[in-house]
Design a protein around this motif. Structure first.
Motif, PDB file in Angstrom:
ATOM      1  N   LEU A  11       4.353   4.038 -10.838  1.00  0.00           N
ATOM      2  CA  LEU A  11       5.237   2.884 -10.705  1.00  0.00           C
ATOM      3  C   LEU A  11       5.115   1.964 -11.911  1.00  0.00           C
ATOM      4  CD1 LEU A  11       6.931   0.765  -9.083  1.00  0.00           C
ATOM      5  CD2 LEU A  11       4.808   0.072  -7.989  1.00  0.00           C
TER       6      LEU A  11
ATOM      7  N   LEU B 257      11.903   9.017   0.913  1.00  0.00           N
ATOM      8  CA  LEU B 257      10.846   8.083   0.512  1.00  0.00           C
ATOM      9  C   LEU B 257      11.413   6.675   0.373  1.00  0.00           C
ATOM     10  CD1 LEU B 257       9.423  10.329  -2.358  1.00  0.00           C
ATOM     11  CD2 LEU B 257       8.402  10.000  -0.106  1.00  0.00           C
ATOM     12  N   GLY B 258      10.516   5.711   0.316  1.00  0.00           N
ATOM     13  CA  GLY B 258      10.897   4.333   0.016  1.00  0.00           C
ATOM     14  C   GLY B 258      11.869   3.772   1.043  1.00  0.00           C
ATOM     15  N   TRP B 259      12.835   3.008   0.553  1.00  0.00           N
ATOM     16  CA  TRP B 259      13.808   2.373   1.442  1.00  0.00           C
ATOM     17  C   TRP B 259      14.679   3.407   2.157  1.00  0.00           C
ATOM     18  CZ3 TRP B 259      14.416  -2.045   3.774  1.00  0.00           C
ATOM     19  CH2 TRP B 259      13.772  -3.184   3.250  1.00  0.00           C
TER      20      TRP B 259
ATOM     21  N   GLU C 215      11.541  -6.811 -10.349  1.00  0.00           N
ATOM     22  CA  GLU C 215      11.854  -5.519  -9.706  1.00  0.00           C
ATOM     23  C   GLU C 215      11.069  -5.368  -8.403  1.00  0.00           C
ATOM     24  OE1 GLU C 215      13.965  -2.845 -10.529  1.00  0.00           O
ATOM     25  OE2 GLU C 215      14.817  -4.213 -11.983  1.00  0.00           O
ATOM     26  N   LEU C 216       9.795  -5.738  -8.426  1.00  0.00           N
ATOM     27  CA  LEU C 216       8.987  -5.641  -7.209  1.00  0.00           C
ATOM     28  C   LEU C 216       9.537  -6.572  -6.138  1.00  0.00           C
ATOM     29  CD1 LEU C 216       5.343  -5.573  -8.671  1.00  0.00           C
ATOM     30  CD2 LEU C 216       6.686  -3.655  -7.862  1.00  0.00           C
TER      31      LEU C 216
ATOM     32  N   GLU D  84       0.811  -1.211   0.000  1.00  0.00           N
ATOM     33  CA  GLU D  84       0.000   0.000   0.000  1.00  0.00           C
ATOM     34  C   GLU D  84       0.846   1.263   0.000  1.00  0.00           C
ATOM     35  OE1 GLU D  84      -3.498   2.327   2.339  1.00  0.00           O
ATOM     36  OE2 GLU D  84      -2.639   0.552   3.291  1.00  0.00           O
ATOM     37  N   LYS D  85       1.788   1.348   0.937  1.00  0.00           N
ATOM     38  CA  LYS D  85       2.519   2.621   1.117  1.00  0.00           C
ATOM     39  C   LYS D  85       3.575   2.846   0.042  1.00  0.00           C
ATOM     40  CE  LYS D  85       1.886   2.541   6.067  1.00  0.00           C
ATOM     41  NZ  LYS D  85       2.438   1.863   7.223  1.00  0.00           N
ATOM     42  N   ASP D  86       4.158   1.776  -0.455  1.00  0.00           N
ATOM     43  CA  ASP D  86       5.200   1.954  -1.467  1.00  0.00           C
ATOM     44  C   ASP D  86       4.626   1.775  -2.874  1.00  0.00           C
ATOM     45  OD1 ASP D  86       8.268   1.564   0.035  1.00  0.00           O
ATOM     46  OD2 ASP D  86       6.444   1.121   1.115  1.00  0.00           O
ATOM     47  N   PHE D  87       3.978   0.620  -3.095  1.00  0.00           N
ATOM     48  CA  PHE D  87       3.542   0.334  -4.454  1.00  0.00           C
ATOM     49  C   PHE D  87       2.210   0.988  -4.817  1.00  0.00           C
ATOM     50  CE2 PHE D  87       7.105  -2.042  -4.334  1.00  0.00           C
ATOM     51  CZ  PHE D  87       7.054  -3.421  -4.181  1.00  0.00           C
ATOM     52  N   GLY D  88       1.440   1.392  -3.816  1.00  0.00           N
ATOM     53  CA  GLY D  88       0.132   1.977  -4.103  1.00  0.00           C
ATOM     54  C   GLY D  88      -0.895   0.945  -4.559  1.00  0.00           C
ATOM     55  N   PHE D  89      -0.657  -0.336  -4.227  1.00  0.00           N
ATOM     56  CA  PHE D  89      -1.633  -1.373  -4.589  1.00  0.00           C
ATOM     57  C   PHE D  89      -2.602  -1.521  -3.418  1.00  0.00           C
ATOM     58  CE2 PHE D  89       0.784  -1.957  -8.120  1.00  0.00           C
ATOM     59  CZ  PHE D  89       1.805  -2.897  -8.119  1.00  0.00           C
TER      60      PHE D  89
ATOM     61  N   TYR E   3      12.613  -5.217  -4.627  1.00  0.00           N
ATOM     62  CA  TYR E   3      12.275  -4.117  -3.709  1.00  0.00           C
ATOM     63  C   TYR E   3      11.864  -4.676  -2.343  1.00  0.00           C
ATOM     64  CZ  TYR E   3      10.417   0.372  -2.168  1.00  0.00           C
ATOM     65  OH  TYR E   3      10.198   1.555  -1.485  1.00  0.00           O
TER      66      TYR E   3
ATOM     67  N   LEU F  94      10.099   6.132  -3.669  1.00  0.00           N
ATOM     68  CA  LEU F  94       8.804   5.585  -4.098  1.00  0.00           C
ATOM     69  C   LEU F  94       7.791   5.823  -2.996  1.00  0.00           C
ATOM     70  CD1 LEU F  94       7.038   3.646  -5.828  1.00  0.00           C
ATOM     71  CD2 LEU F  94       8.281   1.753  -4.811  1.00  0.00           C
TER      72      LEU F  94
ATOM     73  N   LYS G  50       3.450   5.428  -2.485  1.00  0.00           N
ATOM     74  CA  LYS G  50       2.085   5.140  -2.949  1.00  0.00           C
ATOM     75  C   LYS G  50       2.002   4.987  -4.470  1.00  0.00           C
ATOM     76  CE  LYS G  50      -0.568   7.240   0.818  1.00  0.00           C
ATOM     77  NZ  LYS G  50      -0.908   6.072   1.598  1.00  0.00           N
ATOM     78  N   GLY G  51       2.908   4.217  -4.988  1.00  0.00           N
ATOM     79  CA  GLY G  51       2.842   3.892  -6.409  1.00  0.00           C
ATOM     80  C   GLY G  51       3.371   4.968  -7.329  1.00  0.00           C
TER      81      GLY G  51
ATOM     82  N   LEU H 281      14.440  -0.410  -9.105  1.00  0.00           N
ATOM     83  CA  LEU H 281      13.322   0.121  -8.319  1.00  0.00           C
ATOM     84  C   LEU H 281      13.693   0.257  -6.846  1.00  0.00           C
ATOM     85  CD1 LEU H 281      10.274   0.899  -8.247  1.00  0.00           C
ATOM     86  CD2 LEU H 281       9.811  -1.498  -7.734  1.00  0.00           C
ATOM     87  N   VAL H 282      14.437  -0.721  -6.306  1.00  0.00           N
ATOM     88  CA  VAL H 282      14.743  -0.732  -4.882  1.00  0.00           C
ATOM     89  C   VAL H 282      15.523   0.520  -4.468  1.00  0.00           C
ATOM     90  CG1 VAL H 282      16.907  -2.042  -5.133  1.00  0.00           C
ATOM     91  CG2 VAL H 282      15.608  -2.232  -3.031  1.00  0.00           C
TER      92      VAL H 282
ATOM     93  N   ALA I  53      14.883  -6.206  -0.661  1.00  0.00           N
ATOM     94  CA  ALA I  53      16.053  -5.317  -0.612  1.00  0.00           C
ATOM     95  C   ALA I  53      17.243  -5.884  -1.389  1.00  0.00           C
ATOM     96  CB  ALA I  53      16.475  -5.028   0.839  1.00  0.00           C
TER      97      ALA I  53
END
Lengths: 412, 335
Positions: free
Chosen positions: B137, A231-233, A198-199, A160-165, A202, B157, B159-160, B152-153, A205
């Motif tokens: 994304l 953001l992200g990692w 890629e996902l 949710e927070k990173d990929f927005g899915f 992520y 990033l 919320k998509g 990507l890592v 890591a």
């Protein structure tokens, strides 16, 4: 074992009659596979036109295992694989208690060496006496399943927070040792194989470069990212470091930063200044001596390890794999791979709520060996070469594991 | 008449809608494409094959137009050749050129945005400080990056949405160019004038012989010469080198022989990469397995059974004995 198999299958069939499987989208486009006692997949390339046909099969055949594809095909029953006409796939992630180290394994797992007959409790790879590869008998308890559930929550956070899915996420208990997370929506379906990797990278890591994420040495100063805006990692790492400082986790910081407790203590005495340096100037300071870089990078590495998901890379990358069909019985346990509403995930207790045969019915079984285990509201003590009249759920569990046979062990 | 600035842009980015407009406005059919353009197209392909950049100094309007026309001409020739490795190298060269020119543009951000718009990607100016653009994304994942810092890592990033600085945005656009060019090949070549096919054949021979010389040079540097190979192994080697789809047993027999004579893994892989259905992972798996298990190459009897002995009356017993005998003979001659 023929009697035991027949017993189990007749109960599975009765279960499916009362509990048809529903909620699987695009059944007609998926490949299915079934397995027999002791082998999860013995036949693949099956297809069903709709839920009705699938459920009729489950009642009639009562397979020990049934799996379905995350992939969608125009002709799912055709072989070889290229002939199926792949046109998209869900994302599926599996978490298994096998892959997570917990202290409870010493209580319920056991090993035996086929070379020298040494045996003991716990889960190891090589015999402590002769070094040969050992046979391990693995059991699972609520402790290991809870640890696995934590990984699910971490994944949901990433999704949710990173990929927005947020659409089309479904979680089910695997029926044995863990959980499966499915992401089914039109956007995800079109992701290429490389995109899925890629996902996965992520989430685990893999190929992460801390320098790219703002953690680098410049003019003898250790830089970091801004916890407010990164953001992200990058944000995960700096937030993790900040948390350790704020909580004063001296021992943890010393261990993972490869530093003495004294040095860490000195740093923590100046923690307000250190935190200000991070927040205002994006500098990691306060660690005296020449090993500042390795200290901070050690902490970063620890945070990464803590947050990275423990996913099986091979199975996660394989688009053509088939995975347990949710809400069907797992043939190794007799438990249901139950779909869990996300709002109930936190309180879900699989050893109570995924039981296919609750109730008062009992069965007499002769148990070869089992550790103390919990199931459906009750603890069962260790058994060894004993006959017992058990609640049906426990009897099915032991029979399905191959740890027991029907009757009292006298051929009756 | 097209503005010079438009021509310069079209020449730098020959896959862009602007370049397409230049080609359309030339009004030339395939048969009317001048020899100079075809020569440039061949030079482009040769540069791609050798993994060298193709960048000419900007010249006259005429030269620029020829360069723009050379790109689709090159794609036609590539499509006649239909070589997957060559297509990939051509796409890679175009992508690298794109990044090169973007980096040197006066307003690289604006040019990159213009190119990105041509791909139909969703992106918006970044609201966060220090970033240039943000994109969904799923659009970012349409490019497959080999550079670790673009994985990507290692991206910001949320919320998509991916937040990219100007440099990374340019790199992303270049990678999209790679994907776009690669996916566009081969183009439909039905109805292409016959002289294009002749040009393609000549180019292929030229490229292959250059490549063979370079390949051989690497082999000789490692002191392995196919002149010392038994006829069966030499024959299979050359067939594979020329892109013939050898059956599995032939490939296996050849691979065990090459491992036995000490050819390095990366050279064996490079040879097998010429197979039409090459899969690197599978190739390396087999090569490493052969090395680990020290599998012996087949003897002549096996090679004959498999159907790969090219000679009617060969009296040899084993390809390895043949090879070792040749080495001894060469050593004697050199002494």
């Amino acid at each position: 074992m023929a009697g035991e198999m027949h017993f189990l299958q007749s109960h599975f069939s009765a279960y499916y009659k009362k509990n048809p499987v529903s909620g699987i989208p695009d059944i007609h486009a998926r490949e299915f596979g079934v397995g027999e006692f002791g082998k999860k997949i013995t036949k693949r390339h099956l297809s069903f036109k709709d839920a009705g046909e699938l459920n009729a099969f489950l009642v009639a055949a009562a397979p020990f295992y049934i799996s379905y594809s995350a992939a969608l095909y125009s002709h799912p029953a055709k072989t070889p694989m290229p002939a199926k006409g792949f046109f998209g796939a869900d994302l599926v992630y599996e978490f298994d208690a096998d892959d997570i180290k917990t202290s409870c394994k010493k209580k319920h797992d056991s090993w035996e060496c086929p070379a020298c007959n040494a045996a003991s409790r716990g889960s190891i790879e090589n015999c402590t006496s002769c070094g040969a590869r050992v046979r391990v008998e693995q059991w699972f308890c609520s402790e290991c399943l809870d640890e696995t559930k934590k990984q699910v929550f971490r994944l949901l956070g990433f999704l949710e927070k990173d990929f927005g899915f947020s659409d089309g996420i479904s979680v089910n208990f695997s029926g044995n040792a863990g959980y499966h997370v499915h992401v089914r929506n039109p956007v995800v379906r079109e992701l290429s194989h490389d995109a899925r990797i890629e996902l996965l990278d992520y989430l685990t890591a893999n190929n992460l470069l801390v320098k790219n994420l703002g953690f680098d040495v410049q003019e003898k100063r250790m830089l970091c990212s801004d916890p407010k805006t990164s953001l992200g990692w990058s944000n995960r790492i700096i937030s993790g470091i900040v948390e350790m400082i704020e909580k004063g986790q001296e021992d943890e910081m010393a261990s993972f930063g490869h530093a003495s407790v004294k040095k860490v203590s000195q740093l923590l005495q100046k923690k307000e200044g250190v935190l200000r340096g991070i927040s205002q100037k994006q500098i990691l300071s306060g660690f005296s001596g020449g090993k500042a870089e390795s200290f901070w990078l050690g902490l970063a590495s620890h945070v990464i390890q803590k947050h990275a998901l423990k996913l099986d890379r091979q199975t996660s990358m394989d688009i053509s794999k088939i995975i347990r069909l949710p809400d069907t019985i797992h043939g190794s346990t007799g438990l249901v791979a139950k779909t869990i509403p996300l709002e109930k995930l936190s309180s879900f207790k699989p050893l109570d709520e995924a039981v296919a045969f609750p109730g008062r019915e009992t069965v007499r079984v002769f148990i070869n060996k089992s550790p103390r285990f919990y199931l459906s509201g009750q603890w069962f003590e260790e058994f060894e070469k004993t006959s017992a009249e058990l609640p049906l759920a426990a009897g099915v569990y032991l029979l399905a594991r191959g740890a027991a046979v029907l009757g009292n062990g006298l051929g009756a | 008449m097209l503005e010079l600035e438009q021509l310069v842009f079209a020449r730098k980015f020959p896959f862009s809608p602007e370049a397409k407009r230049v080609v359309e406005s030339s009004g030339k059919s395939l048969a009317e494409v001048p020899q100079e353009v075809i020569d440039r197209a061949a030079a482009m392909i040769e540069s791609a094959w050798k993994k060298k950049p193709y960048r000419l100094e900007m010249g006259s309007r005429e030269l620029l137009e020829e360069e723009v026309l050379a790109f689709p001409t090159a794609k036609i020739i590539l499509s006649i050749l239909n070589d997957a490795v060559l297509n990939e190298r051509f796409a890679r060269m175009t992508a690298e050129n794109t990044f090169f020119y973007l980096q040197r543009a006066r307003n690289k951000g604006r040019e990159a945005l213009g190119l990105a718009q041509g791909f139909g990607l969703g992106f918006t100016p970044a609201e966060k400080q220090g970033y240039f653009a943000l994109m969904p994304l799923t659009d970012f994942l349409k490019a497959s990056f080999s550079l670790p810092n673009l994985k990507l890592v290692n991206q910001p990033l949320e919320k998509g949405r991916i937040f990219l600085n100007e440099n990374d945005f340019c790199r992303f656009v270049s990678e999209m160019v790679f994907e776009k060019i690669l996916r566009s090949l081969p183009v439909d070549v039905s109805g292409v004038p016959e002289h294009y096919k002749k040009i393609a054949r000549t180019l292929k021979t030229q490229l292959k012989s250059t490549e063979f010389r370079e390949f051989e040079a690497r082999l000789h540097a490692g002191k392995i010469s196919i002149d010392n190979f038994a006829p069966c192994m030499k024959d299979m080697y050359l067939q594979l080198f020329n892109g013939t789809n050898l059956p599995h047993m032939a490939r296996f027999d050849l691979a065990t022989f090459l491992v036995a004579v000490g050819m390095p893994e990366d050279q064996i892989d490079a040879l097998f990469a010429k197979a039409p259905n090459y899969k690197q992972k599978l190739t390396l798996y087999h090569v490493r397995r052969i090395a680990r298990l020290k599998l012996s190459p087949p003897g002549c009897k096996k090679v004959r059974e498999h159907g790969y002995c090219p000679l009617q009356n060969c009296t040899e017993k084993h390809p390895m004995l043949y090879y070792e005998r040749k080495l001894r003979e060469n050593k004697k001659q050199a002494a």
